[in-house]
Each structure stands twice: as C-alpha cells, then as structure tokens.
Design an enzyme around this catalytic site. Structure first.
Site, PDB file in Angstrom:
ATOM      1  N   SER A   1       4.469 -18.890   4.912  1.00 60.96           N
ATOM      2  CA  SER A   1       3.606 -20.050   4.725  1.00 60.96           C
ATOM      3  C   SER A   1       4.111 -21.210   5.597  1.00 60.96           C
ATOM      4  CB  SER A   1       3.542 -20.408   3.236  1.00 60.96           C
ATOM      5  OG  SER A   1       2.508 -21.313   2.976  1.00 60.96           O
TER       6      SER A   1
ATOM      7  N   ASP B   1      -6.177 -14.388   2.978  1.00 61.22           N
ATOM      8  CA  ASP B   1      -5.255 -15.461   2.579  1.00 61.22           C
ATOM      9  C   ASP B   1      -6.010 -16.771   2.377  1.00 61.22           C
ATOM     10  OD1 ASP B   1      -3.136 -17.445   2.527  1.00 61.22           O
ATOM     11  OD2 ASP B   1      -1.846 -15.934   3.434  1.00 61.22           O
TER      12      ASP B   1
ATOM     13  N   HIS C   1      -1.836 -14.617  -0.802  1.00 52.34           N
ATOM     14  CA  HIS C   1      -1.086 -15.426   0.164  1.00 52.34           C
ATOM     15  C   HIS C   1       0.107 -14.623   0.661  1.00 52.34           C
ATOM     16  CE1 HIS C   1       0.203 -18.955   2.191  1.00 52.34           C
ATOM     17  NE2 HIS C   1       1.158 -19.303   1.358  1.00 52.34           N
TER      18      HIS C   1
END
Length: 515
Positions: free
Chosen positions: A228, A454, A484
């Site tokens: 991320s 995602d 995610h």
C-alpha cells in the site's frame, strides 16, 4: 473517516478482534561527534505495544518458539541537519529460521497507511512470511511520527470520539461551517501537541531513515517488501538511493503520478468497484444474502441506510450512535478484504434492524480505536504524513465544485472522499510536492504487484508505478482477485513469483497474470 485525505486500513487482525467482542518522543542530545550509521542496536524481548501503537499484549512467540525482538535506532530529527537533534525509531525483528549460510540479510517491511505501526503489524501477519524467514531476518518499524517513533499527538480519546461522529459529508452551509471548524480544531491540536516533529514527516524523511536502517542492520543492499503506502515509500527510496536497492517487492501499488485529489477520485472509483463486486457476490448466494435480492437492490438498500442515518443515527457501540459517516467508514473497512464481506453482510442486516454495532466496530478498526475506547495514533500520523507530502490545499468551495465528478465515480463513497480533501486545511506545514518522484534509473528490478479488485490502491496505479520507476526497473505482475493487496490472498501463483524473486533472485517475466 472525516479528516485523512485518503482512506486506509488498520491491521485486519485488529478488525477481527473488535468484531469478536461484538459477536517516544524527540531527543535533544546533540550528535555532533556520533556517526549514526555505526550505532549498534540492542535487541531485547518486545514490550507491550504503547498506546500510540494501539495497546494490547506483547507479541506471541513465533510458531517455532522463537521470540520477537525489539530495538530502537537513533535517526536525525532533521535530515538537513544530520548532526543535530535525534529521534528514536522503534524496530522489530524475527531472526532467520534457516541456516546462517543461507541467510541473505534483512527483509524490511512497511505495511502502509501512512501511519501504520510495523512493530505491531509484522507479528500479526508473521506466519504469512514464514517461507521468507528461511533466508531473511524479518524486520519492520514504526516510521517517524508513528507508534513509538516520535508519535504525532493530536486530540485525546474523548475528543476523537466526538470528531469521528461528526458529519463528514456536509449538505448545507451550517454543516459545512461545522465540518471546517472541526477540521481546523483537529489540525490545531496536532500543531499544539506535535509542533517539533510535524516539519520532518515527509516520505523522503522516512526513506532516508530506511537507508540508515540498512546500514545499521549491516546490509549492503536494502531488501524490501512494501504494501500500500509502503509502495510509495519504497518508490521514493529507490529514487533517492537507486544503487542501494536489493530485492524489492511492491504490493497494492499507489499511483505515484497522482495529486491527492486524483488519488481520492481514484479511490472513489476503486471502492465503488469493490462494492459492486461485493453486491454481485452476495446476490449470487440467493437465500444467503439477507441484504438484497439483486446486486442493484443491495446497493440501493445501502444507499437508503446511509441517507436515513444522516438524519437519524441508530444505536452503535454504547454510548455512541452509528452515524452516516461511521457507517460509510465501516463499509469501506469491510471492502479491504474479501474475508470481511461476511461481516459486512451481518453488519448491514443488523443495521437494517436498528443495531449498528458491527458497522461501528469496523469503523473503529479503521480509525484505530480499541475496545477500551483508546485510539492509536494512526489517524493523527496519517493526516500529518499526507499533509507534509501533498502540496495542494483544497477549499470548501473547490470541493463543492468537484462533488458531481466524485458522485459520478461513486454514488456511495464520492461525497465522503471529496470532503476528505479538506483534511489539510490550515495545516501547520507546507506540503512538499504535487506527487512523489519515484524515478529510479540504475535500480535493481522491483516486482510491482497489482490486484484488479483492490479498492484502496486501484489496479490502474500498477502500470503507472512501473512506468514511473523507469525502463528496466519495474516488473509488473497482475493478480485477478479481490481485496487490498495480493500476497496475503494466499494465491499460489502470486506467492511463488514473489518468493522466487526474494529468495532466489528469479525475476518473473513482466506482465505475468495470476488468478
């Protein structure tokens, strides 16, 4: 989540714990004569997480009985004055489980946010990286401003309870005025309580910290696993230190070409796509989907719930009510992982009966609130790091003009994410740039892994990161999945590719698709 410019997830294990209940500062010592790269870390048994890290118990031993070890590393408060004041950064490691002759070095993790504590997150997911531990010491850290690393402090627990209850999607002039006042009060509290650290929280600062870690850990190259926001941090590191990049993986990739506005709009599209996928999945289960008869019915009922909550909240986790903002936040949190879709279904079913506990538990997890009403500093750090990085500042008039575009991107999340762009209003520190520079000519190959479903880091950013890193650096891998990130999906194709590179140096063919 009213203030942070971009949605981000707390550790998913924290969400599970909350749901189950429902069902160091800056140092002033001058370092004029000290070479910080020569410091030796004193590894000891890990303490219980601090309040800023979320509290709780010390990490449990690894499956083989080995204990997690913790240490602190000194780093310059201001990298422009490397011999000046220092801060202490908290680190955690699990020593390699394999033979010393097979050990490659340390593998440094950043799990994202920005604002997430690596010291608490790595042990929570440690078993997922057991294979990587056969040749690496697994290492993570609380980045500056986070957890035990000179944490940003803003409002207290009671003030945060009120702050997260506010209307984050104001509908009229009075609501907009209240929203702006609440934002300014939160940001003012950050300046009052954390004035010294705020100017030194840019991602470039954290990247320089990582290169110091590399040296202190004794590695010639930085081997890295970024997830991320950790992909943005890794990209910035590669730009600053291309020759120091070892084997690196970026998973759940941030688009480095976007402004904060473009990032928020991209997230609106990403979360809407994830909601569409959830609704289709639920509706396909017929009698097992109590929240709608078709995918469109599921979304229509969610929209009606949120509209009703705007004027009439329902009981949540006593003594708080489930507001429209908290419900939206909770739905977003559930979309971070397909494993949580069942909780979303339960939470919606419960909310339609007038009980908001599950959706509020999900929202609490996103905001870093534990069962005792204590907040970690993840939200404070998220705002502080984003506002230090992002140059644009958006007025309420500008946001109002942009609302139609955001609503077109997502009828459900558009307003929420558009108004989140006001989070840096009157921030004490100017933002660094419109977007990060991740160009890294001369770097070793970096495996860049994108997930088509995602919500938080939409798949389209994967190719943008590959292109921005430069020719011969980014190696693209696509996972056709939900949630995610990709590695933690346990998909064999993804894990084989990542493990093959990190463990054996085998670079996959760019364009590999896993499903």
């Amino acid at each position: 989540m009213p203030n942070p410019p971009r949605l981000r997830a707390a550790a998913l294990t924290a969400t599970a714990l909350v749901l189950s209940s429902v069902l160091a500062g800056c140092g002033d010592d001058s370092q004029e004569d000290e070479d910080l790269s020569a410091q030796e870390l004193s590894w000891k048994d890990c303490p219980a997480p601090s309040a800023a890290e979320g509290g709780g118990n010390p990490p449990s031993p690894l499956p083989d009985g080995d204990k997690w070890q913790c240490a602190t590393m000194k780093a310059p408060l201001d990298w422009a004055k490397p011999k000046g004041d220092t801060i202490e950064l908290a680190l955690i490691r699990a020593k390699s489980s394999g033979a010393e002759s097979d050990r490659i070095g340390s593998l440094l993790f950043n799990f994202g946010g920005p604002g997430g504590s690596g010291v608490t997150t790595l042990p929570a997911f440690g078993e997922d990286y057991a294979k990587l531990r056969t040749r690496y010491d697994l290492v993570s850290f609380d980045p500056r401003g986070v957890g035990r690393s000179a944490p940003v402090e803003c409002e207290n627990n009671l003030e945060l309870d009120a702050y997260f209850q506010q209307d984050a999607t104001p509908d009229d002039a009075a609501e907009r005025a209240d929203f702006l006042v609440n934002t300014k009060e939160f940001n003012g509290a950050c300046e009052t309580n954390s004035e010294k650290i705020l100017p030194h929280l840019r991602t470039t600062d954290a990247a320089r910290d990582m290169d110091l870690m590399r040296q202190v850990l004794g590695d010639a190259k930085l081997h890295y696993f970024g997830i991320s926001y950790g992909t943005e941090l890794g990209g910035v590191y590669a730009h600053l230190f291309p020759r120091n990049v070892g084997r690196a993986v970026f998973d759940a990739v941030v688009d480095p070409t976007q402004t904060s506005e473009q990032g928020s709009l991209g997230q609106a599209k990403g979360f809407q796509r994830a909601l569409d996928n959830y609704a289709e999945d639920c509706a396909s289960k017929a009698e097992d989907c109590p929240v709608g008869n078709s995918a469109q019915d599921v979304k229509n009922r969610i929209a009606k719930l949120l509209k009703d909550l705007d004027s009439k909240p329902i009981p949540g986790i006593y003594p708080r009510d489930l507001t429209q903002s908290a419900a939206t936040n909770g739905i977003a949190q559930a979309l971070y992982s397909q494993d949580f879709w069942e909780y979303l279904t339960e939470g919606l079913d419960q909310a339609y009966d007038g009980n908001g506990q599950i959706l509020m538990a999900l929202s609490d997890s996103m905001n870093g609130r534990n069962q005792d009403g204590q907040y970690s500093n993840i939200s404070a750090a998220n705002v502080a790091i984003n506002c230090a990085d992002d140059k644009p500042r958006y007025s309420t008039d500008y946001i109002q003009r942009k609302l139609p575009e955001f609503r077109a991107a997502s009828p459900l999340f558009g307003d929420f994410l558009a108004w989140g762009m006001a989070g840096c209003t009157d921030w004490a520190v100017a933002g660094a740039a419109d977007h990060p520079d991740v160009s890294a000519p001369g770097s070793a190959p970096i495996l860049v892994v994108g997930n088509t479903g995602d919500p938080a880091t939409p798949y389209e950013g994967t190719k943008k990161m590959v292109d921005a890193l430069g020719e011969g650096v980014g190696v693209e891998l696509t996972y056709r999945g939900q949630g995610h990130g990709a590695y933690d999906s346990k998909n064999k194709c993804v894990q084989d590719a990542v493990n093959g590179y990190l463990l054996d140096g085998k670079v996959p063919e760019t364009g590999l698709v896993c499903s």
